[in-house]
Design a protein around this motif. Structure first.
Motif: not given
Lengths: 286, 329
Positions: B249-253, B257-267, B278-284, B303-309
């Motif tokens: 899992f990755v927490d990122l911001e 702030p871009s709500p659309q970025f979530g859809r990009t990651l889903e793709r 603009g904040r997401f928890r992503v399962e890679l 830009a990625l303001r925060r990215l944390e495993r």
């Protein structure tokens, strides 16, 4: 010094039968009761009326020894009738005091800090719990009531001969059944009041108050209605009437026997109802 | 000794930890009503873990479930089985294989700890000598020294909790029901209590159901979790598998702030949990790594303001369960 391994292991040894586990409560409670020396002394005193009765019965059959004391022999010769008429009362009153002293802490200790929850979490039912506690009272009262009563009767039967025994067998029945009724009523009442009030000192006061108030109210009702209907509320008179009928004596209550039994049954059933309501592993909040 | 019955077979049949044993708990449509209110509502679950956490907010029905398993409350509907033994038909046996540590105080203040625990052992069926022996074992296990000869009423809260645990353990139960065991404990005592629970669980012969509203306690010791909400099962998680899984899992911001970025990651094949603007928890997924996220952000000129495993904590699981519509309305 015992060195213990600080580890955990399950128990795979033998276990006692579940049907007898309520007696654990009885055993622990009896040990607690006799840890008090004051109580032990009082309990021994409770045996004195029965001991005196046994001595009197013995001397009543050995009047030659008493002749030297002048006049005592004639008194002791009539002693058996008088003793059997009064011994029940001499035993019943101390027995009541023993029950009042012993019973409240039996329940109060368990309900005071919710120990009932962990006791009833075992394979022991509420009925068995009450039975275990009632057994304490029964075991304490029996040696100062019906057991010495029957021993006294047996001594008189031994010394008085077979005919006396046949003619007076109802005395033995009266001692046994009468005390049993007395113990059941007192035990149920004491357990119920203790479960309801929970504080031992207040429970004791309430138990004494129940007998006094029921007597006062009963007499008041009798006085107002100019009848004996108040005897239905007069607990001690109901017990006395039931017992005296066993002895074949005239009861103090003018009510018929079933009415006195009704009073006692109501007390016992009421006590069981209170125990059923109050003695629960957890109290349901409504 | 003739009066004693041997429980060895019984133990071997239902010992916890073996593959052939029945589940710790099987609950089928269990409903409990108290004071006219439905506290447990058609609860259905099977619990196979060794140390199972029972989580839920206050009033969720945790304590009611524990007390129902003890037979204190009759089910309005349904049934439950403990290690294959039905509450409806075999409640006495169920009681005899359970050790119960209640939430509230439960002791006889005028008794010493030794006498109290011994009495509880004997009430559970231990012969007197064995009860005394095991009382000392249990009190030693919970760390009680010479104070065991003092009256329980004089103990501190922590010591009373330990006595409660000892009385629940003394007869060697196969299931230990612990209702809020760390209630009122200071951090040191709490840590000690959790250590003891883990020790018992590790031994393998005793299953544990730990009811608590403290996520940290449950996460520290349990391998399976049931989450209750409004009397219903809101979630059930095998924590051991969850911890052992290779899920990343990755927490990122993002900035801006871009709500659309979530859809990009889903793709790209990620599972995305939107946690704000603009904040997401992503399962890679297995075929992606963190560099793919950097690349996707660069493509969208973010830009990625925060990215944390991170890993999916029990708190996340719990909060998701609370947000879900499992409970009563």
């Amino acid at each position: 010094m015992v060195v213990r391994d600080r580890g955990w292991r399950a128990w795979d040894g033998p276990v006692t039968p579940t049907s007898r586990r309520f007696l654990v409560l009885t055993r622990f409670a009896l040990k607690d009761v006799f840890e008090s020396r004051v109580f032990l002394a009082f309990y021994i005193l409770c045996l004195l009326p029965s001991a005196a009765a046994v001595l009197a019965i013995y001397f009543s059959h050995n009047t030659q020894f008493l002749e030297q004391f002048g006049g005592l022999d004639s008194w002791f010769a009539k002693a058996p009738d008088w003793i059997f008429l009064h011994l029940f009362g001499w035993q019943a009153m101390p027995a009541f005091l023993v029950a009042v002293i012993v019973t409240p802490p039996l329940i109060a200790a368990d309900v005071g800090n919710n120990a009932l929850g962990v006791i009833l979490a075992r394979a022991i039912s509420r009925r068995e719990y009450v039975l275990g506690k009632a057994a304490v009272v029964f075991l304490l009262l029996s040696p100062i009531t019906w057991i010495p009563g029957l021993l006294t009767f047996s001594l008189q039967a031994l010394l008085g001969g077979g005919q006396w025994t046949i003619d007076n067998i109802r005395i033995a029945v009266a001692f046994f059944v009468g005390h049993l009724v007395w113990i059941v009523v007192v035990t149920t009442l004491c357990l119920a009041v203790s479960a309801w009030i929970r504080l031992a000192a207040f429970s004791r006061g309430a138990l004494l108050a129940i007998f006094i108030i029921s007597a006062v109210v009963g007499r008041l009702v009798n006085g107002v209605t100019r009848s004996s209907i108040g005897d239905l509320l007069h607990l001690s008179r109901a017990i006395e009437s039931v017992v005296l009928r066993f002895f074949g004596a005239v009861p103090p209550s003018a009510l018929p026997s079933p009415a006195n039994w009704l009073t006692l049954a109501a007390v016992v059933l009421g006590g069981l109802w209170v125990l059923n309501i109050k003695l629960r592993a957890v109290q349901e909040i409504r | 000794m003739q009066a004693l019955t041997n429980s060895t077979n019984f133990q071997s049949q239902v010992g916890v930890g073996s593959r052939s044993t029945p589940p710790l708990l099987e609950i089928q449509g269990l409903s409990v009503r108290l004071g006219g209110r439905t506290i447990l509502d058609r609860l259905d679950t099977t619990v196979t873990g060794r140390i199972v956490g029972l989580l839920g907010p206050n009033g969720a029905g945790k304590t009611t479930l524990v007390r129902t398993l003890m037979g204190f409350f009759p089910p309005a509907a349904g049934n439950a089985s403990v290690l294959g033994r039905s509450l409806a038909t075999d409640s006495r046996t169920v009681c005899s294989i359970i050790g119960y540590m209640p939430e509230d105080d439960a002791y006889i203040s005028g008794m010493s700890a030794v006498r109290f625990v011994r009495m509880m052992g004997e009430l559970s069926g231990l012969p007197p000598d064995a009860a005394l022996e095991r009382t000392h074992d249990a009190l030693t296990f919970v760390g009680m020294g010479e104070s065991r000869y003092r009256k329980v009423g004089s103990f501190s809260t922590g010591m009373k909790q330990m006595v409660k645990l000892a009385q629940a353990l003394v007869h060697g139960p196969q299931l230990l029901l612990l209702d809020e065991p760390t209630n009122g404990l200071d951090p040191v005592a709490r840590h000690r209590m959790l250590d003891l629970i883990m020790d018992i669980g590790r031994e393998g012969q005793t299953g544990i159901l730990l009811s608590s509203h403290l996520l940290g306690d449950v996460e520290a010791v349990c391998d399976e979790v049931m989450i209750l909400k409004d009397g219903r099962l809101a979630g059930q998680v095998d924590l051991a598998s969850e911890h052992q899984s290779a899920r990343v899992f990755v927490d990122l911001e993002t900035l801006p702030p871009s709500p659309q970025f979530g859809r990009t990651l889903e793709r790209l094949g990620c599972s995305v949990d939107v946690r704000g603007d603009g904040r997401f928890r992503v399962e890679l997924p297995a075929h992606l790594d963190v560099r793919s996220i950097f690349a996707a952000a660069a493509d969208e000129d973010l830009a990625l303001r925060r990215l944390e495993r991170t890993r999916d904590s029990l708190q996340d699981i719990f909060l998701r369960a609370m947000e879900g519509d499992h409970g009563r309305s």
